[in-house]
Design an enzyme around this catalytic site. Structure first.
Site, PDB file in Angstrom:
ATOM      1  N   ARG A  90       0.845  -1.188   0.000  1.00  0.00           N
ATOM      2  CA  ARG A  90       0.000   0.000   0.000  1.00  0.00           C
ATOM      3  C   ARG A  90       0.880   1.238   0.000  1.00  0.00           C
ATOM      4  O   ARG A  90       1.485   1.561   1.021  1.00  0.00           O
ATOM      5  CB  ARG A  90      -0.916   0.022   1.225  1.00  0.00           C
ATOM      6  CG  ARG A  90      -1.915  -1.120   1.258  1.00  0.00           C
ATOM      7  CD  ARG A  90      -2.919  -0.937   2.376  1.00  0.00           C
ATOM      8  NE  ARG A  90      -2.287  -0.963   3.685  1.00  0.00           N
ATOM      9  CZ  ARG A  90      -2.960  -0.853   4.834  1.00  0.00           C
ATOM     10  NH1 ARG A  90      -4.267  -0.677   4.817  1.00  0.00           N
ATOM     11  NH2 ARG A  90      -2.324  -0.894   5.995  1.00  0.00           N
ATOM     12  N   ARG A  96       9.746   6.970   4.891  1.00  0.00           N
ATOM     13  CA  ARG A  96       9.689   8.428   5.053  1.00  0.00           C
ATOM     14  C   ARG A  96      10.151   8.852   6.441  1.00  0.00           C
ATOM     15  O   ARG A  96      10.785   9.906   6.603  1.00  0.00           O
ATOM     16  CB  ARG A  96       8.274   8.914   4.754  1.00  0.00           C
ATOM     17  CG  ARG A  96       7.907   8.768   3.272  1.00  0.00           C
ATOM     18  CD  ARG A  96       6.413   8.931   3.041  1.00  0.00           C
ATOM     19  NE  ARG A  96       5.956  10.246   3.413  1.00  0.00           N
ATOM     20  CZ  ARG A  96       4.654  10.581   3.503  1.00  0.00           C
ATOM     21  NH1 ARG A  96       3.720   9.673   3.247  1.00  0.00           N
ATOM     22  NH2 ARG A  96       4.301  11.808   3.827  1.00  0.00           N
ATOM     23  N   ASP A 117       1.398   5.263  -0.001  1.00  0.00           N
ATOM     24  CA  ASP A 117       0.627   6.387   0.512  1.00  0.00           C
ATOM     25  C   ASP A 117       0.295   7.385  -0.587  1.00  0.00           C
ATOM     26  O   ASP A 117       0.836   7.322  -1.696  1.00  0.00           O
ATOM     27  CB  ASP A 117       1.422   7.099   1.612  1.00  0.00           C
ATOM     28  CG  ASP A 117       1.601   6.244   2.852  1.00  0.00           C
ATOM     29  OD1 ASP A 117       0.750   5.358   3.085  1.00  0.00           O
ATOM     30  OD2 ASP A 117       2.580   6.475   3.592  1.00  0.00           O
TER      31      ASP A 117
END
Length: 241
Positions: free
Chosen positions: A43, A190, A45
């Site tokens: 998944r 991140r 973002d």
């Protein structure tokens, strides 16, 4: 497949936002004239890109040759930012997410304003100590519990990951950070990047970086960097060479 995630709210279908999976499923359902539901390898973002992304799906009552030659027809119904590259048959129990043995991401940084890198790379105006950042990145390979870099309240059974590569390379006008592991946690790359940039700005030293990892506390790590510079670039499977 590959996609530019700038306009989309990530990969996974959501009720009130446009996503890559939603558009792919719609295009494939029209082409094959039956409901198609894909399951992706992960998944990403909102705003994150992918140059190498896999999804599996089941299709019934369609000749295999038509399925394998469906790329042009599916791409004709997808927006320019999303491109199907190849369709291949796999064994009936194949799973795009759980069968993956390795994943790699890259994060791009540039140091001067550039209109052609908007939504493609993160503009950092401060000077960075790349050598020390690489020393800190190498530390990641010595740990397995990365709770400090994980988004809170995720439905995962473990925060353990095996990182096999983490390195910054200089390129014209910027940097690219490559990281590979057997799996990644939500928002992990991140958060790692935000903490490594703090090292590069000399806001924290190597000892503090190690202490952050060992704390297993997300609030101790740096802020998550913008999604625009992040790319999923490689997925490996034991049955695809």
């Amino acid at each position: 497949m590959a996609y530019d995630g700038s306009l989309y709210h990530g990969w996974q279908t959501q009720p009130n936002a446009i996503t890559v999976q939603e558009l792919l499923d719609k295009a494939m359902s029209v082409f094959f004239r039956q409901p198609i539901e894909t399951l992706g390898c992960g998944r990403t973002d909102a705003g994150v890109h992918a140059t190498d992304f896999y999804a599996h799906f089941d299709v019934e009552d369609v000749e295999e040759l038509k399925v394998l030659n469906a790329i042009a027809g599916i791409n004709a119904m997808l927006p320019y930012q999303i491109a199907a590259k190849k369709i291949m048959p796999v064994h009936p129990d194949a799973h795009a997410r759980f069968d993956a043995t390795a994943r790699a991401y890259q994060y791009y940084i540039h140091f001067a304003k550039d209109p052609f890198k908007v939504n493609r790379s993160w503009l950092v105006k401060d000077p960075l100590d790349v050598e020390t950042m690489n020393e800190a990145a190498a530390v990641l390979l010595n740990y397995t519990d990365f709770s400090c870099f994980s988004k809170s309240n995720t439905q995962t059974f473990t925060n353990n990951c095996k990182i096999t590569k983490a390195v910054f390379e200089e390129q014209e006008g910027g940097l690219v950070f490559t990281i590979q592991a057997d799996r990644f946690l939500r928002n992990m790359v991140r958060a790692i990047m935000g903490t490594l940039v703090s090292v590069g700005k000399k806001e924290i030293n190597l000892a503090a970086f190690k202490a952050i990892i060992e704390s297993k506390n997300r609030s101790k790590a740096g802020q998550s960097v913008p999604a625009c510079g992040l790319y999923l670039v490689k997925i490996e499977y034991p049955y695809l060479r």
